[in-house]
Design a protein around this motif. Sequence first.
Motif, PDB file in Angstrom:
ATOM      1  N   ALA A  47      44.271  36.863  55.223  1.00  0.00           N
ATOM      2  CA  ALA A  47      45.074  37.829  54.792  1.00  0.00           C
ATOM      3  C   ALA A  47      46.067  38.340  55.136  1.00  0.00           C
ATOM      4  O   ALA A  47      46.561  37.223  55.650  1.00  0.00           O
ATOM      5  CB  ALA A  47      44.669  39.323  54.677  1.00  0.00           C
ATOM      6  N   ALA A  93      47.293  41.562  50.835  1.00  0.00           N
ATOM      7  CA  ALA A  93      46.514  41.183  50.228  1.00  0.00           C
ATOM      8  C   ALA A  93      45.311  39.562  50.730  1.00  0.00           C
ATOM      9  O   ALA A  93      46.367  39.514  52.102  1.00  0.00           O
ATOM     10  CB  ALA A  93      47.797  39.834  49.184  1.00  0.00           C
ATOM     11  N   GLU A  94      44.111  39.774  50.285  1.00  0.00           N
ATOM     12  CA  GLU A  94      43.730  38.669  50.575  1.00  0.00           C
ATOM     13  C   GLU A  94      43.391  38.415  50.239  1.00  0.00           C
ATOM     14  O   GLU A  94      43.674  37.969  49.018  1.00  0.00           O
ATOM     15  CB  GLU A  94      42.458  39.810  51.557  1.00  0.00           C
ATOM     16  N   ALA A 133      52.554  41.692  49.015  1.00  0.00           N
ATOM     17  CA  ALA A 133      51.949  41.567  47.784  1.00  0.00           C
ATOM     18  C   ALA A 133      52.183  41.949  46.621  1.00  0.00           C
ATOM     19  O   ALA A 133      51.874  41.118  45.844  1.00  0.00           O
ATOM     20  CB  ALA A 133      50.734  42.801  48.008  1.00  0.00           C
ATOM     21  N   GLU A 151      33.385  38.277  46.659  1.00  0.00           N
ATOM     22  CA  GLU A 151      35.008  38.527  47.265  1.00  0.00           C
ATOM     23  C   GLU A 151      35.280  39.569  45.885  1.00  0.00           C
ATOM     24  O   GLU A 151      36.582  40.667  45.911  1.00  0.00           O
ATOM     25  CB  GLU A 151      36.874  37.408  46.294  1.00  0.00           C
ATOM     26  N   LYS A 174      48.497  40.906  55.939  1.00  0.00           N
ATOM     27  CA  LYS A 174      48.779  42.235  55.598  1.00  0.00           C
ATOM     28  C   LYS A 174      50.705  42.653  55.304  1.00  0.00           C
ATOM     29  O   LYS A 174      51.123  43.277  56.516  1.00  0.00           O
ATOM     30  CB  LYS A 174      48.278  42.984  57.217  1.00  0.00           C
ATOM     31  N   ARG A 230      36.313  34.729  52.130  1.00  0.00           N
ATOM     32  CA  ARG A 230      37.435  35.157  52.990  1.00  0.00           C
ATOM     33  C   ARG A 230      38.017  33.648  53.549  1.00  0.00           C
ATOM     34  O   ARG A 230      37.058  33.450  55.055  1.00  0.00           O
ATOM     35  CB  ARG A 230      36.814  36.322  53.315  1.00  0.00           C
ATOM     36  N   GLY A 236      43.130  36.155  44.544  1.00  0.00           N
ATOM     37  CA  GLY A 236      43.900  37.247  45.364  1.00  0.00           C
ATOM     38  C   GLY A 236      43.844  38.690  45.273  1.00  0.00           C
ATOM     39  O   GLY A 236      43.495  38.479  43.959  1.00  0.00           O
ATOM     40  N   TRP A 239      40.484  34.492  48.932  1.00  0.00           N
ATOM     41  CA  TRP A 239      38.945  34.121  49.149  1.00  0.00           C
ATOM     42  C   TRP A 239      38.912  33.314  47.741  1.00  0.00           C
ATOM     43  O   TRP A 239      39.370  32.101  47.145  1.00  0.00           O
ATOM     44  CB  TRP A 239      37.836  34.823  48.432  1.00  0.00           C
ATOM     45  N   ASN A 274      44.644  42.519  45.530  1.00  0.00           N
ATOM     46  CA  ASN A 274      45.456  43.555  46.254  1.00  0.00           C
ATOM     47  C   ASN A 274      44.304  45.038  46.925  1.00  0.00           C
ATOM     48  O   ASN A 274      44.072  45.427  46.309  1.00  0.00           O
ATOM     49  CB  ASN A 274      46.038  44.391  45.034  1.00  0.00           C
TER      50      ASN A 274
END
Length: 204
Positions: A170, A159-160, A177, A52, A172, A167, A151, A162, A153
């Motif tokens: 996310a 934000a995505e 975020a 990550e 988008k 993963r 998380g 893991w 940034n």
Amino acid sequence: MHTSMTTRAMSWLLQQGWRHGFFLVLWGGLLGAAQAQSTSVASPNAAFSRPELAGLGGVVPTAPVRLRVWGFEVYDARLWTPRGFRHSQAMQQAFALELQYLRKLEGSAIASRSIDEMRRVGSFTDAQAQAWLAAMREIFPNVSAGERITGVNLPGEGAEFWVNGQRVGAVKDVNFARLFFGIWLDERTSEPKMRAQLLQGLQP
């Protein structure tokens, strides 16, 4: 803690509507008057190879901050930031927020409680709330002791997330975020003490 005392304490928390200690609300639903405590970093170099963090390039960890609620150890939180990171400009920089769990927590409350705490940081429409809620319900899992959720940034994207180096999804949306990470980093956080400890040593 005696079983009957624990039962009464948790009953009281439920009656109070989970109004305090948003971090437990956010990540599982055991809330109370939270007390954060700094702990030492254990073998941080081993963590630099985590998947990550691979896309962040040269990030280093802050000292973890341990959350305890009513005597329960919940998780250790820390930030992974690039050198020269300025927390007042956090959303313009890539960074990661990691929660390393110390106990089993259900994921069913994560999404809805996240929305509740994001409302403390800023306003958003009902349509946004519903879209974000649906996305988070697909992302956030139940966790056990020893597991971690991170998380990341993504400036200008969102934000995505893991789980244990995998993963999982996310969102988008840069507004999402900003509000999500604001739960910990914004001055309007409901846990200013934990925020201060997480940001200790970072440039303003």
